[in-house]
Design an enzyme around this catalytic site. Structure first.
Site, PDB file in Angstrom:
ATOM      1  N   ASN A 199       0.849  -1.183   0.000  1.00  0.00           N
ATOM      2  CA  ASN A 199       0.000   0.000   0.000  1.00  0.00           C
ATOM      3  C   ASN A 199       0.889   1.238   0.000  1.00  0.00           C
ATOM      4  O   ASN A 199       2.125   1.130  -0.035  1.00  0.00           O
ATOM      5  CB  ASN A 199      -0.970  -0.010   1.186  1.00  0.00           C
ATOM      6  CG  ASN A 199      -0.263  -0.047   2.542  1.00  0.00           C
ATOM      7  OD1 ASN A 199       0.826   0.512   2.708  1.00  0.00           O
ATOM      8  ND2 ASN A 199      -0.887  -0.693   3.521  1.00  0.00           N
ATOM      9  N   ARG A 200       0.286   2.411   0.031  1.00  0.00           N
ATOM     10  CA  ARG A 200       1.087   3.649  -0.080  1.00  0.00           C
ATOM     11  C   ARG A 200       2.108   3.779   1.036  1.00  0.00           C
ATOM     12  O   ARG A 200       3.276   4.082   0.794  1.00  0.00           O
ATOM     13  CB  ARG A 200       0.152   4.865  -0.077  1.00  0.00           C
ATOM     14  CG  ARG A 200      -0.597   5.077  -1.367  1.00  0.00           C
ATOM     15  CD  ARG A 200      -1.443   6.317  -1.340  1.00  0.00           C
ATOM     16  NE  ARG A 200      -2.403   6.326  -0.233  1.00  0.00           N
ATOM     17  CZ  ARG A 200      -3.439   7.137  -0.154  1.00  0.00           C
ATOM     18  NH1 ARG A 200      -3.652   8.024  -1.124  1.00  0.00           N
ATOM     19  NH2 ARG A 200      -4.268   7.099   0.862  1.00  0.00           N
ATOM     20  N   ALA A 201       1.669   3.568   2.275  1.00  0.00           N
ATOM     21  CA  ALA A 201       2.583   3.729   3.412  1.00  0.00           C
ATOM     22  C   ALA A 201       3.731   2.734   3.338  1.00  0.00           C
ATOM     23  O   ALA A 201       4.888   3.077   3.631  1.00  0.00           O
ATOM     24  CB  ALA A 201       1.818   3.570   4.721  1.00  0.00           C
ATOM     25  N   GLU A 202       3.423   1.506   2.933  1.00  0.00           N
ATOM     26  CA  GLU A 202       4.463   0.474   2.845  1.00  0.00           C
ATOM     27  C   GLU A 202       5.469   0.799   1.752  1.00  0.00           C
ATOM     28  O   GLU A 202       6.681   0.626   1.939  1.00  0.00           O
ATOM     29  CB  GLU A 202       3.812  -0.885   2.588  1.00  0.00           C
ATOM     30  CG  GLU A 202       3.056  -1.425   3.787  1.00  0.00           C
ATOM     31  CD  GLU A 202       2.139  -2.596   3.466  1.00  0.00           C
ATOM     32  OE1 GLU A 202       1.734  -3.302   4.400  1.00  0.00           O
ATOM     33  OE2 GLU A 202       1.811  -2.792   2.268  1.00  0.00           O
ATOM     34  N   ASP A 267      -5.897  -8.366   2.548  1.00  0.00           N
ATOM     35  CA  ASP A 267      -6.005  -9.819   2.399  1.00  0.00           C
ATOM     36  C   ASP A 267      -6.947 -10.161   1.245  1.00  0.00           C
ATOM     37  O   ASP A 267      -6.669 -11.043   0.429  1.00  0.00           O
ATOM     38  CB  ASP A 267      -6.551 -10.452   3.677  1.00  0.00           C
ATOM     39  CG  ASP A 267      -5.640 -10.265   4.878  1.00  0.00           C
ATOM     40  OD1 ASP A 267      -4.459  -9.920   4.684  1.00  0.00           O
ATOM     41  OD2 ASP A 267      -6.108 -10.468   6.011  1.00  0.00           O
TER      42      ASP A 267
END
Length: 313
Positions: A199-202, A267
């Site tokens: 995701n964006r943060a990751e 998930d």
């Protein structure tokens, strides 16, 4: 973009996904909040009901199952009560399992306390293993590879996939697509996978911030090449999803939904992506289905799944 193909029940049932990763037990205590504690400025929750659901990689496997695919979950658990409950729940849902037991492990439990229809507190019971637990199961992994179409690694950063490179190598040598839901900032261990789905943060943890779309494309492509990936799928919440492949970028817009809970949405996304790829869809078409699945599941409370009818209605 819209997918060009929707597989039928029979096609999905004939496709097999091997899910490998960290499993956990999600517990929910629901109650009424009627007063503040005299001992501290916190609400008092009078528990009225309890629920247990599978979490982590187990929820990914359950998503594949409820969508109509065949799935096997490979993981390690402790020799404790939460492990027994996980086995019972997975068996009740018809999820095939290869669960090793390690007496030195503590099976992860996440307890969520809910009052007034909102989460008030989450209590985590976990202890990271002192050794690589899944390395003990390489023989099981190699045996299961032959019986599955796609391999999905669900990394929750709990230590179970600390040494994932050998498994990726084995899967690719066997000609199996490899999808990975990544964690942490060290993506080097995912080198050689087919596609990763941060995701964006990751992704920001790995490539830093981007100033505009062009900068994002350049940085994502550099990471894709560095890791030797076929593609990188970025989930962007309200901005939809972007798939970075050699020489092209595909985008899908988020489907507007009333968001109840984003727990476990990733998930559902990667489970849908894996199952669609097992059916022979291109990654771009698989992403379109996964995007719709993610938009539907966030309208549900807690770690949730989708049925075939919900996704393809």
């Amino acid at each position: 973009m819209k997918p060009t193909f929707c597989p039928d029940h029979q096609t999905l049932a004939s496709r097999r996904v091997l899910v490998v990763g960290d499993v956990m037990l999600d517990r929910y205590w629901f109650g009424a909040v009627e007063r503040i504690s005299p001992e501290a400025p916190v609400p008092v929750v009078r528990v009225a009901s309890e629920q247990e659901r599978v979490g982590g990689a187990a929820n990914v496997a359950l998503n594949v199952k409820t969508l109509g695919g065949s799935v096997t979950l490979l993981s390690m658990v402790g020799q404790d009560e939460p492990a027994r409950r996980l086995r019972e729940l997975l068996e009740a849902h018809g999820v095939a399992t290869v669960l090793g037991q390690d007496p030195g492990m503590q099976t992860i439990v996440k307890l969520r306390i809910i009052g007034r229809n909102q989460q008030l507190l989450r209590v985590d019971f976990e202890r990271e293993p002192t050794h690589e637990v899944l390395a003990q199961m390489l023989g099981d992994f190699e045996r299961e590879l032959a019986n599955h179409d796609v391999v999905l690694f669900s990394d929750y950063g709990k230590g179970g996939l600390a040494h994932i490179p050998r498994m990726i190598e084995m899967a690719r040598q066997a000609g199996k697509p490899v999808l990975i839901d990544p964690k942490g900032s060290d993506y080097a261990r995912y080198a050689g996978a087919t596609v990763i789905t941060p995701n964006r943060a990751e992704l920001q943890q790995v490539i830093g911030n981007w100033k505009d779309e062009a900068d994002l494309i350049a940085k994502a492509e550099a990471l894709r090449v560095q890791l030797g990936l076929d593609a990188l799928l970025l989930t962007r919440s309200e901005e939809g999803m972007s798939l970075f492949e050699p020489g092209q970028v595909s985008n899908v817009q988020a489907q507007a939904r009333e968001v109840a809970d984003v727990t476990g949405a990733g998930d559902t996304v990667i489970a849908t992506m894996a199952l669609m790829m097992a059916c022979g869809l291109s990654m771009a078409d698989a992403m379109a289905h996964a995007n719709r699945a993610g938009g539907l599941v966030v309208a549900k409370f807690g770690t949730a799944t989708l049925s075939y009818e919900e996704l393809f209605a």
